[in-house]
Scaffold this motif. Structure first.
Motif, PDB file in Angstrom:
ATOM      1  N   GLU A  44       0.835  -1.201   0.000  1.00  0.00           N
ATOM      2  CA  GLU A  44       0.000   0.000   0.000  1.00  0.00           C
ATOM      3  C   GLU A  44       0.871   1.253   0.000  1.00  0.00           C
ATOM      4  N   LYS A  45       0.417   2.271  -0.749  1.00  0.00           N
ATOM      5  CA  LYS A  45       1.172   3.513  -0.872  1.00  0.00           C
ATOM      6  C   LYS A  45       0.286   4.705  -0.545  1.00  0.00           C
ATOM      7  N   ALA A  46       0.909   5.744   0.022  1.00  0.00           N
ATOM      8  CA  ALA A  46       0.216   7.003   0.289  1.00  0.00           C
ATOM      9  C   ALA A  46       1.086   8.147  -0.198  1.00  0.00           C
ATOM     10  N   ASP A  47       0.432   9.162  -0.777  1.00  0.00           N
ATOM     11  CA  ASP A  47       1.165  10.372  -1.157  1.00  0.00           C
ATOM     12  C   ASP A  47       0.249  11.579  -1.040  1.00  0.00           C
ATOM     13  N   ILE A  48       0.832  12.746  -1.295  1.00  0.00           N
ATOM     14  CA  ILE A  48       0.098  14.000  -1.194  1.00  0.00           C
ATOM     15  C   ILE A  48      -0.081  14.588  -2.585  1.00  0.00           C
ATOM     16  N   ALA A  49      -1.309  14.976  -2.908  1.00  0.00           N
ATOM     17  CA  ALA A  49      -1.584  15.721  -4.135  1.00  0.00           C
ATOM     18  C   ALA A  49      -1.760  17.182  -3.756  1.00  0.00           C
ATOM     19  N   GLU A  50      -0.986  18.043  -4.376  1.00  0.00           N
ATOM     20  CA  GLU A  50      -1.075  19.477  -4.126  1.00  0.00           C
ATOM     21  C   GLU A  50      -2.099  20.086  -5.084  1.00  0.00           C
ATOM     22  N   GLU A  51      -3.113  20.773  -4.525  1.00  0.00           N
ATOM     23  CA  GLU A  51      -4.151  21.405  -5.329  1.00  0.00           C
ATOM     24  C   GLU A  51      -3.742  22.823  -5.707  1.00  0.00           C
ATOM     25  N   ALA A  52      -4.378  23.343  -6.769  1.00  0.00           N
ATOM     26  CA  ALA A  52      -4.046  24.681  -7.264  1.00  0.00           C
ATOM     27  C   ALA A  52      -4.320  25.757  -6.219  1.00  0.00           C
ATOM     28  N   ASP A  53      -5.300  25.527  -5.324  1.00  0.00           N
ATOM     29  CA  ASP A  53      -5.642  26.530  -4.307  1.00  0.00           C
ATOM     30  C   ASP A  53      -4.782  26.417  -3.058  1.00  0.00           C
ATOM     31  N   GLY A  54      -3.774  25.539  -3.084  1.00  0.00           N
ATOM     32  CA  GLY A  54      -2.872  25.396  -1.950  1.00  0.00           C
ATOM     33  C   GLY A  54      -3.253  24.299  -0.984  1.00  0.00           C
ATOM     34  N   SER A  55      -4.428  23.702  -1.147  1.00  0.00           N
ATOM     35  CA  SER A  55      -4.832  22.600  -0.280  1.00  0.00           C
ATOM     36  C   SER A  55      -4.166  21.301  -0.723  1.00  0.00           C
ATOM     37  N   SER A  56      -4.291  20.284   0.096  1.00  0.00           N
ATOM     38  CA  SER A  56      -3.660  19.001  -0.194  1.00  0.00           C
ATOM     39  C   SER A  56      -4.665  17.873  -0.021  1.00  0.00           C
ATOM     40  N   ILE A  57      -4.420  16.780  -0.711  1.00  0.00           N
ATOM     41  CA  ILE A  57      -5.255  15.591  -0.597  1.00  0.00           C
ATOM     42  C   ILE A  57      -4.358  14.397  -0.319  1.00  0.00           C
ATOM     43  N   LEU A  58      -4.689  13.648   0.711  1.00  0.00           N
ATOM     44  CA  LEU A  58      -3.989  12.404   1.011  1.00  0.00           C
ATOM     45  C   LEU A  58      -4.546  11.306   0.116  1.00  0.00           C
ATOM     46  N   ARG A  59      -3.700  10.727  -0.716  1.00  0.00           N
ATOM     47  CA  ARG A  59      -4.131   9.713  -1.674  1.00  0.00           C
ATOM     48  C   ARG A  59      -3.525   8.360  -1.305  1.00  0.00           C
ATOM     49  N   ILE A  60      -4.368   7.340  -1.340  1.00  0.00           N
ATOM     50  CA  ILE A  60      -3.924   5.986  -1.024  1.00  0.00           C
ATOM     51  C   ILE A  60      -4.188   5.088  -2.228  1.00  0.00           C
ATOM     52  N   THR A  61      -3.255   4.210  -2.527  1.00  0.00           N
ATOM     53  CA  THR A  61      -3.445   3.262  -3.620  1.00  0.00           C
ATOM     54  C   THR A  61      -2.767   1.938  -3.270  1.00  0.00           C
ATOM     55  N   ASN A  62      -2.838   0.999  -4.216  1.00  0.00           N
ATOM     56  CA  ASN A  62      -2.302  -0.352  -4.020  1.00  0.00           C
ATOM     57  C   ASN A  62      -2.946  -1.038  -2.812  1.00  0.00           C
ATOM     58  N   VAL A  63      -4.265  -0.908  -2.711  1.00  0.00           N
ATOM     59  CA  VAL A  63      -5.006  -1.546  -1.624  1.00  0.00           C
ATOM     60  C   VAL A  63      -5.416  -2.946  -2.058  1.00  0.00           C
ATOM     61  N   SER A  64      -4.918  -3.947  -1.374  1.00  0.00           N
ATOM     62  CA  SER A  64      -5.315  -5.330  -1.662  1.00  0.00           C
ATOM     63  C   SER A  64      -5.990  -5.997  -0.470  1.00  0.00           C
ATOM     64  N   GLU A  65      -5.980  -5.314   0.697  1.00  0.00           N
ATOM     65  CA  GLU A  65      -6.664  -5.809   1.892  1.00  0.00           C
ATOM     66  C   GLU A  65      -7.697  -4.767   2.318  1.00  0.00           C
ATOM     67  N   PRO A  66      -8.921  -4.854   1.813  1.00  0.00           N
ATOM     68  CA  PRO A  66      -9.932  -3.852   2.136  1.00  0.00           C
ATOM     69  C   PRO A  66     -10.305  -3.874   3.616  1.00  0.00           C
ATOM     70  N   THR A  67     -10.569  -2.679   4.159  1.00  0.00           N
ATOM     71  CA  THR A  67     -10.911  -2.543   5.578  1.00  0.00           C
ATOM     72  C   THR A  67     -12.062  -1.554   5.741  1.00  0.00           C
ATOM     73  N   ILE A  68     -12.650  -1.579   6.937  1.00  0.00           N
ATOM     74  CA  ILE A  68     -13.529  -0.500   7.371  1.00  0.00           C
ATOM     75  C   ILE A  68     -13.010   0.027   8.700  1.00  0.00           C
TER      76      ILE A  68
END
Length: 294
Positions: A44-68
């Motif tokens: 599993e990987k996490a990174d930050i996406a920088e938005e044009a307005d200066g905000s950020s989004i935490l993005r997660i990918t490579n999920v193979s073990e789904p959770t709640i």
């Protein structure tokens, strides 16, 4: 020296961990013996996406073990409504704070237990984009309903909501609930996985051709009451909401749609300076009409 973006990533991950700390449970593994049809264990990987307005989004990918992860409603309600939350991200990533943690905190503030679903992404080669995530959300709703008493949840008031691709996933489980799309594991797979209500915010992929919905969406009179949030300037996806609303109307399903002039796509709860920022208040009105909240 750690680069500034690395510091932001560490801070966002720490905030996410603190939020999870408020939850009644640590993340619950939906398929303890491995998710169905998975052949490769991803890192599993996490990174930050920088938005044009200066905000950020935490993005997660490579999920193979789904959770709640379960965020209990505020207050002393021992029979609270619940909402399974499906972040978006094009079935490639999960916008985990923008359309996940932040949404759960809002739901808690109005007396709804939030269930944050980390479903499998990215899309699996050779399978429909939604095939693996549909298994995950069916399992999530079944798990919450089967454990409702222990979780202090009303089993007759369990909804689902999503954003963009997560809204497509929410519509999928709202129209494909008569049978599981994976072999049954335990008692959680023997209770209904039909959500009692469904909230779709800037949904993607719902439209087909000639004013029809996408063929995988089996809209019927049994589709749960649904609310759609959409802006006119969300050009790639406005037909998703329009076509789906029309299908709901034709099937006799109770439906609300709020169509705003501007706001684009991917705003979540964040203030973008347009009227669409008020959508949570309209959702609360809808929840009251459905008697989900007082």
């Amino acid at each position: 020296m750690i680069k500034p973006v690395r510091w932001k990533l560490l801070i966002l991950i720490l905030i996410s961990v603190i939020s999870v700390g408020k939850a009644q449970h640590n993340p619950v593994l939906l398929f303890p013996k491995g998710a169905p049809d998975e052949t490769v264990q991803m890192v599993e990987k996490a990174d930050i996406a920088e938005e044009a307005d200066g905000s950020s989004i935490l993005r997660i990918t490579n999920v193979s073990e789904p959770t709640i992860t379960i965020y209990p409603a505020s207050g002393e309600n021992k029979n609270a409504p619940a909402m399974v939350v499906c972040p978006g991200g094009g079935y490639s990533i999960l916008a985990y704070d923008l359309e996940g943690d932040e949404i759960c905190e809002w739901l808690n503030s109005i007396g709804i237990t939030a269930v944050l679903l980390k479903y499998r992404v990215p899309r699996r080669e050779g399978r429909e984009k939604h095939a693996a995530p549909l298994q995950d959300v069916q399992r999530a709703i079944g798990y919450v309903r089967a454990h409702a008493k222990d979780l202090g949840i009303d089993p007759g008031r369990i909804g689902v909501m999503g954003f963009s691709a997560g809204a497509h996933l929410s519509a999928m489980v709202s129209t494909n609930f008569s049978q599981r799309t994976y072999p049954a594991i335990d008692a959680a797979d023997r209770v209904s996985c039909r959500p009692d209500f469904c909230l779709l915010v800037y949904p993607a992929y719902l439209d087909g051709e000639y004013f029809q919905v996408a063929p995988e969406l089996k809209v019927s009179a049994q589709t749960p009451p649904t609310m759609l949030i959409q802006t006119e300037d969300d050009k790639p996806y406005i037909n998703s909401s329009l076509f789906y609303y029309y299908a709901l109307k034709e099937a006799g399903v109770s439906a609300w749609m709020h169509l705003y002039s501007t706001g684009g796509h991917g705003y979540g709860l964040r203030d973008k300076g347009t009227a669409v920022t008020t959508w949570p208040a309209r959702a609360e009105d809808w929840f009251r009409e459905l008697k989900v909240i007082p």
